[in-house]
Design a protein around this motif. Structure first.
Motif, PDB file in Angstrom:
ATOM      1  N   THR A   1      36.598  40.370  26.775  1.00 28.10           N
ATOM      2  CA  THR A   1      37.670  39.422  26.663  1.00 28.10           C
ATOM      3  C   THR A   1      38.445  39.100  27.881  1.00 28.10           C
ATOM      4  O   THR A   1      39.095  38.010  28.032  1.00 28.10           O
TER       5      THR A   1
ATOM      6  N   PHE B   1      40.614  36.027  26.274  1.00 30.59           N
ATOM      7  CA  PHE B   1      39.916  34.740  25.916  1.00 30.59           C
ATOM      8  C   PHE B   1      38.369  34.779  25.631  1.00 30.59           C
ATOM      9  O   PHE B   1      37.624  35.497  26.332  1.00 30.59           O
TER      10      PHE B   1
ATOM     11  N   LYS C   1      43.301  45.134  31.739  1.00 34.36           N
ATOM     12  CA  LYS C   1      43.279  43.796  30.982  1.00 34.36           C
ATOM     13  C   LYS C   1      43.604  44.048  29.741  1.00 34.36           C
ATOM     14  O   LYS C   1      44.123  43.263  29.196  1.00 34.36           O
TER      15      LYS C   1
ATOM     16  N   ARG D   1      33.068  49.684  26.869  1.00 35.56           N
ATOM     17  CA  ARG D   1      31.681  49.075  27.239  1.00 35.56           C
ATOM     18  C   ARG D   1      30.936  48.760  26.283  1.00 35.56           C
ATOM     19  O   ARG D   1      30.709  49.594  25.214  1.00 35.56           O
ATOM     20  N   ALA D   2      30.459  47.422  25.842  1.00 35.50           N
ATOM     21  CA  ALA D   2      29.503  46.935  24.928  1.00 35.50           C
ATOM     22  C   ALA D   2      28.296  48.073  24.920  1.00 35.50           C
ATOM     23  O   ALA D   2      27.902  48.180  23.541  1.00 35.50           O
TER      24      ALA D   2
ATOM     25  N   ARG E   1      32.547  34.660  26.058  1.00 26.11           N
ATOM     26  CA  ARG E   1      32.700  33.354  26.969  1.00 26.11           C
ATOM     27  C   ARG E   1      32.676  34.036  28.381  1.00 26.11           C
ATOM     28  O   ARG E   1      33.450  34.985  28.675  1.00 26.11           O
ATOM     29  N   ALA E   2      31.614  33.318  29.055  1.00 24.76           N
ATOM     30  CA  ALA E   2      31.723  33.841  30.601  1.00 24.76           C
ATOM     31  C   ALA E   2      31.516  35.375  30.696  1.00 24.76           C
ATOM     32  O   ALA E   2      32.247  36.174  31.496  1.00 24.76           O
TER      33      ALA E   2
END
Ligand code: SAM
Length: 240
Positions: free
Chosen positions: A80, A84, A107, A129-130, A149-150
């Motif tokens: 994120t 975002f 963050k 972490r994913a 996103r990105a």
């Protein structure tokens, strides 16, 4: 945010067909918090008012194309960053329960503080972490949606996100222009982890005309337990 920023936000959202008039004060507050956070924490490269409004706020709202984020749903926002697409989406879709995740603690702390200040109690940020979350019983097979996103190339995203989705859940990946090679690799990776690319929706970011693509991968069957591979491997050695 000055008058030009507000007008740009109104115009961008209007082109997308997203009603934001009632949320404009919250977007202004988000803008201020993001600028303050950037000065302290260097959160995002986008600094000008026009860039923040268009490339963070309006750009995040494009995830609403195709109505994949309607209704009460649990949504993980993987990678994120400064929040975002979570924040713009949470402001206009209060029925979505967001878990914004990032591996960088500062963050996530910013996202947590900002969610509190905006009164977004349906946003529950998480440091992680994913790869680790995808193997934890608390998060694997749990989410109705994963938005990104990105963050990474499509085959990497497929390996990171599909384990987190319940069967029938959707990965909604907002990307720039995508090459046929990346798309093809993403299709193969999706199949490997139990999913299928269902939608490839190219479009232009309002006002700037920058190329964007919304890609939707549906989880059709359980992800094999060997995925996701250990931290860093999906990026270093993409499946395809
Ligand atoms: N999604 C945000 C946006 O659009 O502004 C941030 C994009 S930033 C380029 C990518 C973010 O993904 C970084 O903050 C990074 O720490 C995070 N990230 C990358 N790989 C990750 C992983 N495997 N698990 C969790 N976070 C990850």
């Amino acid at each position: 945010m000055n008058r030009d920023g507000l007008e740009l936000l109104r115009r961008g959202a209007g082109i997308l067909g997203v009603e934001i008039e009632a949320q404009l004060p919250a977007f202004e507050q988000l803008f201020t918090l993001l600028q303050e956070g950037n000065e302290r924490l260097n959160l995002t490269a986008l600094r000008t008012e026009e860039d923040i409004v268009l490339k963070h706020f309006v750009d995040s709202l494009t995830c609403l194309r195709g109505s994949y984020l309607e209704g009460p749903l649990t949504v993980m926002d993987l990678g994120t960053g400064a929040g975002f697409p979570t924040f713009p989406l949470a402001l206009v879709k209060p029925q979505l329960q967001f878990t914004p995740v990032d591996s960088i603690r500062k963050k996530v702390e910013f996202v947590r503080d900002t969610a509190v200040q905006l009164g977004l109690s349906q946003v529950t940020p998480l440091v992680g972490r994913a790869e680790a979350l995808g193997r934890s019983a608390d998060h694997r097979d749990r989410y109705d949606r994963v938005v990104v996103r990105a963050v990474a190339s499509l085959p990497v995203l497929a390996e990171l996100a599909l384990p987190l989705l319940r069967e029938g859940g959707l990965l909604v990946a907002q990307k720039g222009a995508i090459t046929p090679e990346e798309l093809n690799a993403g299709r193969r990776a999706a199949g490997e982890v139990g999913g299928k690319v269902q939608v490839v929706d190219p479009f232009e970011l309002p006002v700037s005309g920058d190329a964007r693509t919304l890609i939707v991968i549906e989880k059709l069957k359980p992800t094999p337990s060997k995925y996701p591979r250990r931290e860093g491997v999906p990026n270093a050695q993409p499946l395809f």
